[in-house]
Write a protein that holds these residues in place. Structure first.
Motif, PDB file in Angstrom:
ATOM      1  N   MET A 101      87.995  35.010  49.092  1.00 39.69           N
ATOM      2  CA  MET A 101      88.427  34.100  50.115  1.00 39.69           C
ATOM      3  C   MET A 101      87.455  32.930  50.260  1.00 39.69           C
ATOM      4  SD  MET A 101      89.606  34.945  53.860  1.00 39.69           S
ATOM      5  CE  MET A 101      89.533  33.802  55.145  1.00 39.69           C
ATOM      6  N   THR A 102      86.196  33.177  50.103  1.00 41.45           N
ATOM      7  CA  THR A 102      85.206  32.113  50.201  1.00 41.45           C
ATOM      8  C   THR A 102      85.451  31.062  49.129  1.00 41.45           C
ATOM      9  OG1 THR A 102      83.614  33.722  51.008  1.00 41.45           O
ATOM     10  CG2 THR A 102      82.749  31.621  50.266  1.00 41.45           C
ATOM     11  N   HIS A 103      85.830  31.502  47.925  1.00 43.90           N
ATOM     12  CA  HIS A 103      86.119  30.565  46.840  1.00 43.90           C
ATOM     13  C   HIS A 103      87.303  29.688  47.198  1.00 43.90           C
ATOM     14  CE1 HIS A 103      83.163  32.220  44.128  1.00 43.90           C
ATOM     15  NE2 HIS A 103      83.661  33.438  44.279  1.00 43.90           N
ATOM     16  N   ASP A 104      88.325  30.234  47.833  1.00 47.03           N
ATOM     17  CA  ASP A 104      89.490  29.455  48.237  1.00 47.03           C
ATOM     18  C   ASP A 104      89.108  28.392  49.267  1.00 47.03           C
ATOM     19  OD1 ASP A 104      91.084  30.948  46.568  1.00 47.03           O
ATOM     20  OD2 ASP A 104      91.709  32.346  48.162  1.00 47.03           O
ATOM     21  N   VAL A 105      88.280  28.777  50.196  1.00 42.83           N
ATOM     22  CA  VAL A 105      87.842  27.826  51.226  1.00 42.83           C
ATOM     23  C   VAL A 105      87.034  26.708  50.579  1.00 42.83           C
ATOM     24  CG1 VAL A 105      86.376  27.550  53.261  1.00 42.83           C
ATOM     25  CG2 VAL A 105      87.883  29.537  53.072  1.00 42.83           C
ATOM     26  N   LEU A 106      86.141  27.068  49.672  1.00 36.86           N
ATOM     27  CA  LEU A 106      85.330  26.048  48.985  1.00 36.86           C
ATOM     28  C   LEU A 106      86.206  25.116  48.158  1.00 36.86           C
ATOM     29  CD1 LEU A 106      82.209  28.120  47.874  1.00 36.86           C
ATOM     30  CD2 LEU A 106      82.342  26.389  49.655  1.00 36.86           C
ATOM     31  N   ARG A 107      87.211  25.668  47.469  1.00 31.72           N
ATOM     32  CA  ARG A 107      88.133  24.841  46.691  1.00 31.72           C
ATOM     33  C   ARG A 107      88.894  23.882  47.609  1.00 31.72           C
ATOM     34  NH1 ARG A 107      90.338  29.607  43.904  1.00 31.72           N
ATOM     35  NH2 ARG A 107      88.662  30.172  42.524  1.00 31.72           N
TER      36      ARG A 107
END
Length: 78
Positions: free
Chosen positions: A1-7
């Motif tokens: 989920m953190t990767h999605d937010v960063l993207r």
């Protein structure tokens, strides 16, 4: 989920950068247009100044001619 937010944040940053570039381009175009209008105004004023200088020179020449004529008339009378 953190990767999605960063993207998503990265995508938002890229969108904002693109929008800022568009604004910069519009501002550059506006400045360019204003500069061109200013140049045209300056050219018109330069032309007007040249015309006024020419008229002034013609008046000075005419005045000298009148002075010479008056001087000659005074010479004939004396």
């Amino acid at each position: 989920m953190t990767h999605d937010v960063l993207r998503n944040l990265l995508g938002l940053k890229l969108d904002m950068t693109g929008y800022a570039s568009l604004l910069d381009n519009q501002q550059i175009q506006n400045i360019t247009e204003k500069a061109q209008l200013h140049d045209a105004g300056v050219q018109n004023m330069d032309l007007e100044v040249c015309n006024l200088k020419k008229q002034l020179t013609e008046f000075v020449v005419e005045r000298k001619g009148i002075h010479q004529f008056v001087y000659q008339q005074n010479s004939f009378l004396h």
